[in-house]
Design a protein around this motif. Structure first.
Motif, short mmCIF file in Angstrom:
data_model
loop_
_atom_site.label_atom_id
_atom_site.label_comp_id
_atom_site.label_asym_id
_atom_site.label_seq_id
_atom_site.Cartn_x
_atom_site.Cartn_y
_atom_site.Cartn_z
N THR A 16 -5.98 2.25 20.97
CA THR A 16 -7.14 2.76 21.72
C THR A 16 -7.89 3.85 20.96
O THR A 16 -8.90 4.36 21.46
N ASP A 17 -7.41 4.21 19.78
CA ASP A 17 -8.04 5.31 19.02
C ASP A 17 -8.83 4.76 17.84
O ASP A 17 -8.51 3.70 17.29
N SER A 18 -9.83 5.53 17.45
CA SER A 18 -10.58 5.24 16.23
C SER A 18 -10.29 6.33 15.21
O SER A 18 -10.04 7.48 15.56
N ILE A 19 -10.32 5.95 13.95
CA ILE A 19 -10.12 6.91 12.86
C ILE A 19 -11.35 6.86 11.97
O ILE A 19 -11.65 5.83 11.35
N PHE A 20 -12.08 7.97 11.93
CA PHE A 20 -13.26 8.07 11.08
C PHE A 20 -12.85 8.61 9.72
O PHE A 20 -12.22 9.67 9.62
N ILE A 21 -13.19 7.89 8.68
CA ILE A 21 -12.92 8.32 7.30
C ILE A 21 -14.20 8.98 6.78
O ILE A 21 -15.22 8.31 6.60
N ILE A 22 -14.14 10.27 6.56
CA ILE A 22 -15.33 11.06 6.25
C ILE A 22 -15.15 11.74 4.90
O ILE A 22 -14.17 12.46 4.67
N SER A 23 -16.08 11.52 4.01
CA SER A 23 -16.08 12.22 2.73
C SER A 23 -16.85 13.53 2.88
O SER A 23 -17.72 13.66 3.74
N TYR A 24 -16.52 14.48 2.03
CA TYR A 24 -17.23 15.76 2.07
C TYR A 24 -17.33 16.34 0.67
O TYR A 24 -16.49 16.10 -0.20
N LYS A 25 -18.38 17.08 0.42
CA LYS A 25 -18.59 17.79 -0.84
C LYS A 25 -19.65 18.86 -0.59
O LYS A 25 -20.41 18.78 0.39
N PRO A 26 -19.69 19.91 -1.41
CA PRO A 26 -20.69 20.97 -1.20
C PRO A 26 -22.11 20.42 -1.28
O PRO A 26 -22.40 19.51 -2.07
N ARG A 27 -22.98 20.98 -0.48
CA ARG A 27 -24.39 20.60 -0.55
C ARG A 27 -24.97 21.02 -1.89
O ARG A 27 -24.54 22.01 -2.49
N LYS A 28 -25.96 20.29 -2.33
CA LYS A 28 -26.62 20.64 -3.59
C LYS A 28 -27.27 22.01 -3.48
O LYS A 28 -27.88 22.35 -2.48
N GLY A 29 -27.11 22.80 -4.54
CA GLY A 29 -27.73 24.11 -4.58
C GLY A 29 -26.85 25.22 -4.03
O GLY A 29 -27.18 26.40 -4.18
N LYS A 30 -25.72 24.88 -3.39
CA LYS A 30 -24.81 25.89 -2.86
C LYS A 30 -23.85 26.34 -3.98
O LYS A 30 -23.37 25.52 -4.76
N THR A 31 -23.56 27.66 -4.02
CA THR A 31 -22.75 28.19 -5.12
C THR A 31 -21.43 28.78 -4.64
O THR A 31 -20.79 29.54 -5.35
N PHE A 32 -21.00 28.45 -3.44
CA PHE A 32 -19.73 28.97 -2.93
C PHE A 32 -18.55 28.20 -3.54
O PHE A 32 -18.73 27.16 -4.17
N GLU A 33 -17.34 28.75 -3.36
CA GLU A 33 -16.13 28.05 -3.82
C GLU A 33 -15.81 26.96 -2.81
O GLU A 33 -15.34 27.23 -1.70
N GLY A 34 -16.10 25.73 -3.18
CA GLY A 34 -15.98 24.63 -2.24
C GLY A 34 -15.00 23.56 -2.67
O GLY A 34 -14.51 23.54 -3.81
N LEU A 35 -14.71 22.65 -1.76
CA LEU A 35 -13.79 21.55 -1.99
C LEU A 35 -14.53 20.23 -1.85
O LEU A 35 -15.65 20.18 -1.33
N GLU A 36 -13.89 19.16 -2.28
CA GLU A 36 -14.38 17.82 -2.02
C GLU A 36 -13.20 16.91 -1.76
O GLU A 36 -12.07 17.18 -2.20
N GLY A 37 -13.44 15.84 -1.02
CA GLY A 37 -12.35 14.93 -0.70
C GLY A 37 -12.64 14.11 0.52
O GLY A 37 -13.79 13.76 0.80
N LEU A 38 -11.58 13.80 1.28
CA LEU A 38 -11.68 12.91 2.44
C LEU A 38 -10.98 13.52 3.63
O LEU A 38 -9.95 14.17 3.50
N LEU A 39 -11.55 13.29 4.81
CA LEU A 39 -10.94 13.65 6.08
C LEU A 39 -10.79 12.39 6.92
O LEU A 39 -11.74 11.61 7.04
#
Length: 817
Positions: free
Chosen positions: A275-298
């Motif tokens: 009965t559940d759905s699993i959303f596979i979501i990629s993520y990465k810092p937005r262009k132009g942002k200079t913070f210490e960020g991560l990338e990967g999958l949720l």
């Protein structure tokens, strides 16, 4: 005849049933082309999107279907889609191996033309449900963790790596595994893991911050007494904190409030489970942002909008390459809880273009208890020495905990490295190395106090000495020790001794007697329970008191609180021109003090692990509090002064989303009645001008001994905004803002002659700024030293006439991963 037919038909029926059933179940594992596990691959059954599973952290999967399984579709972000037609032979395999090829398509930012990005709506729901889904919001939990850590070389075989040696390796491998004589020269560092260990720990957690890890089983290749109870400090045990910490850097968690302003999220796929759905979501810092960020999958499960799986690594390609992978399960239909955790760190070797050094740790969580009752006894921070059953190397001890059998390479690593460790006496070498890191060099039952060997300050110039203290090898319940030193500038000897009795061992409760005939800087503001810093005020000390001291101390710890009660008698002789003419002093006599002190330190959230018998505290994001009260007695023993002396301080370092890292310290103190210079408060200054070394919690533009007070308050503030200017390979400046100020008053000024007794009622102010990592010097690939600089300016009522006298410059070095 009929009976034979019935038996034959029954056998055929049973066989066919088994055959049909076997077409409905299959075990497998998904790997990449380098035979590395691929975690959390999406696997679709017979092309039906509503029927599928997700591979675990090791790439393993098990499929059981009501219908016959004909083909499987494998989907993973960054890899080519794979459709695998199953044969009868595949169902007979113990484990079906699937290899996927990486694609040239990365995590590209998709343009959303109208309305809100649907992935952002999901992420906001995840953030709103963090408290409910985060297992560290429970009142308590308990679990068992099996961890396997390995470190070894990864080789690019396409470059023709040691082809000539491989035949020799294969020829001798079996002989070693069978326990025959080991010849280390027959194997290269690429054939085995350089380091390998297995650890089982019992983890207990009590809300909000108390954690205790107890070592149950421990095995390390090449070593017999290597205590790895602190091994799980490498693992991030929850992915719901606002920041993911690695070394001295904080990475903004994509699952944190306001993260959609910094990260771009995209729905890559959707998997349906019951009965559940699993959303596979990629993520990465937005262009132009200079913070210490991560990338990967949720992998977000609609059951509570919880994080079911996560893959994360630094988005900055110039950073040290590391990756974390987590798998969570809905435990007892009640709470999401980690089941598998993985951490990997890869360091390219600058000496070899074809090899990289990789460290990986895989952890498996079992025996989970939610909300158990945990009292003080269960959470007590005690040290348990390694015993025979803890360090057992027998496989029957480990088979209960291992999730899979050791590979041939792992078996070979244990055999070969154990042999090398025994011949090289690695246990002894490690004990020496660990001891040096704690300031003690252990030699059998005696520790050499390395901090007494060499000291440098302005007063003594160079001080050489020796210090000895008995250790646990002699007794766990008491120790005795002493030290001796000689200063080459003041041409004077210093010495002292102590005896410690552990009423409750492991720093829980002890009583200590100390005697010293040494020197001490006058007016020093310090707390006995703060600990000695590597760079401290002593470095800049120019004047000293000669001090003979007897002290008896009772000290102990209860959870986050450490306390000590001390009675001491001290005789002081100023080693600088000074005359005290207070009402309680003879101009010709020494200064005598009899004092009873209470010292407290409270560090909420600061947990401890034990490493080789040494307490290893974890940093805390909460404020650390210090308090000290001293009562001076006149007429007791040789005491000449009746007074009260109170000191307090609070300090904290914490990260704030979008703002950066803040560090501050507030300290204050007061004394009552007339007191000599030695028992007043001298504000800590480092002399202004130019210096390579700056001290924390000190005024950089204030001269040494410029201000003295009997009541004061200091405020030190530093804020690292972060890398907001630009990011280049060899320059990633962090902008830092600084402000320090202090106020103080002084009574009975006329009692002090020949020393400066200026107070700072009007307020002392200095502000400044700096840049860390202006230039980055590479030591090894992805491991660098960053050079920074800070400038301070003095202003306000005590500003100097010349502008140059109000400036101070400091350089600083940072390790940059």
């Amino acid at each position: 005849m009929q009976v034979r037919k019935v038996i034959l038909l029954t056998g055929i029926f049973v066989f066919l049933c088994h055959f049909v059933y076997s077409q409905n179940e299959i075990n497998g594992r998904v790997l990449d082309v380098n035979s590395e596990s691929l975690a959390f691959v999406n696997i679709i059954i017979n092309g039906d999107d509503s029927k599928g599973v997700i591979a675990d952290l090791d790439g393993r999967f098990f499929i059981s279907s009501d219908d016959s399984i004909k083909f499987l579709t494998f989907l993973y972000v960054g890899y080519e889609k794979l459709v695998y037609e199953l044969s009868d032979a595949d169902f007979k395999k113990e484990e079906l191996i699937i290899q996927m090829k990486s694609s040239s398509v990365g995590l590209n930012e998709v343009v959303v033309n109208a309305g809100e990005n649907p992935a952002h709506r999901i992420i906001k729901k995840v953030v709103r449900n963090k408290k409910k889904n985060n297992h560290e919001q429970l009142s308590s939990y308990r679990c068992e963790i099996y961890s396997k850590m390995q470190m070894g070389y990864i080789v690019d075989d396409s470059l023709g790596y040691y082809i000539a040696e491989k035949e020799f390796y294969e020829k001798n491998k079996q002989r070693v595994l069978e326990g025959k004589e080991v010849v280390e020269s027959e194997f290269s560092p690429f054939d085995v893991f350089l380091f390998m260990s297995e650890v089982v720990t019992d983890r207990k957690f009590k809300y909000p911050e108390t954690v205790k890890n107890t070592l149950l089983h421990n095995r390390v290749a090449g070593l017999k007494t290597f205590d790895l109870s602190a091994i799980n400090a490498f693992q991030q045990f929850t992915f719901y904190d606002d920041f993911i910490l690695f070394g001295n850097e904080s990475f903004v968690n994509p699952v944190s409030k306001g993260s959609t302003q910094l990260y771009f999220f995209n729905i890559e796929d959707t998997l349906y489970q019951q009965t559940d759905s699993i959303f596979i979501i990629s993520y990465k810092p937005r262009k132009g942002k200079t913070f210490e960020g991560l990338e990967g999958l949720l992998y977000v499960n609609t059951n509570g909008y919880a994080v079911q799986n996560v893959v994360a690594s630094p988005a900055d390609a110039d950073k040290l390459s590391w990756k974390i992978e987590h798998k969570y399960v809905f435990h007892n239909h009640e709470q999401w809880f980690p089941e598998q955790l993985n951490f990997e760190l890869t360091m390219p070797d600058s000496r070899m273009d074809f090899a990289s050094l990789k460290m990986s740790q895989r952890s498996y969580v079992s025996k989970v208890e939610l909300n158990p009752k945990l009292g003080f006894k269960e959470m007590r921070d005690d040290f348990i020495p390694l015993k025979g059953d803890v360090v057992s190397k027998e496989d029957d001890v480990w088979n209960e905990h291992r999730k899979e059998k050791l590979s041939e390479k792992e078996q070979l690593s244990y055999v070969l490295v154990d042999s090398i460790g025994e011949k090289m006496k690695l246990d002894a070498i490690l004990r020496v190395t660990t001891s040096l890191g704690t300031g003690n060099l252990s030699v059998k039952w005696m520790d050499i106090k390395t901090q007494e060997i060499l000291k440098i300050n302005n007063y003594e110039s160079v001080r050489l000495g020796v210090g000895l203290q008995t250790n646990r090898n002699l007794s766990r319940y008491f120790s005795v020790g002493g030290y001796w030193g000689y200063g080459f500038k003041d041409k004077a000897m210093k010495y002292g001794g102590n005896m410690v009795v552990d009423i409750i061992p492991d720093d829980i409760l002890e009583i200590k007697y100390e005697y010293s005939n040494d020197i001490r800087e006058p007016g020093l503001f310090s707390f006995p329970l703060q600990g000695d810093l590597f760079l401290n005020r002593e470095l800049y000390a120019q004047i000293m008191d000669k001090e003979e001291r007897h002290a008896l101390t009772l000290q102990g710890q209860y959870q986050f609180l450490r306390g000590a009660v001390t009675f001491e008698q001290t005789t002081i002789q100023p080693q600088y021109p000074y005359v005290y003419s207070g009402s309680n002093s003879d101009l010709e006599s020494d200064l005598n003090f009899s004092e009873l002190s209470l010292n407290l330190r409270y560090a909420f959230g600061e947990n401890n692990d034990w490493f080789m018998g040494v307490r290893v505290p974890s940093p805390t994001r909460f404020p650390i509090l210090y308090f000290s009260y001293t009562r001076g007695f006149r007429g007791v023993l040789k005491g000449d002064y009746d007074y009260h002396r109170i000191q307090a301080a609070i300090e904290q370092q914490f990260d704030t989303r979008f703002i950066g890292t803040t560090k501050y310290r507030i300290e204050a103190g007061m004394v009552t009645n007339e007191l000599p210079y030695s028992r007043l408060f001298v504000s800590s200054g480092t002399g202004g001008s130019f210096a390579f070394i700056g001290l924390d919690n000190a005024f950089q533009t204030m001269d040494n001994y410029e201000f003295v007070s009997d009541r004061f308050v200091h405020f030190f503030f530093e804020h690292d905004i972060g890398n907001i200017l630009y990011r280049k390979k060899y320059s990633k400046p962090h902008l830092i803002l600084i402000h320090n100020m202090g106020f103080g008053t002084l009574g009975y000024e006329d009692n002090h002659s020949l020393v400066n007794v200026q107070s700072m009622e009007k307020g002392f102010f200095e502000s400044g700024g700096g840049l860390d990592n202006i230039i980055i010097f590479p030591l090894r690939r992805s491991l660098n030293i960053g050079l920074g600089a800070k400038v301070y300016y003095r202003y306000g009522p005590y500003q100097q006439e010349r502008t140059s006298d109000n400036l101070a410059f400091r350089f600083n070095l940072n390790v940059v991963f």
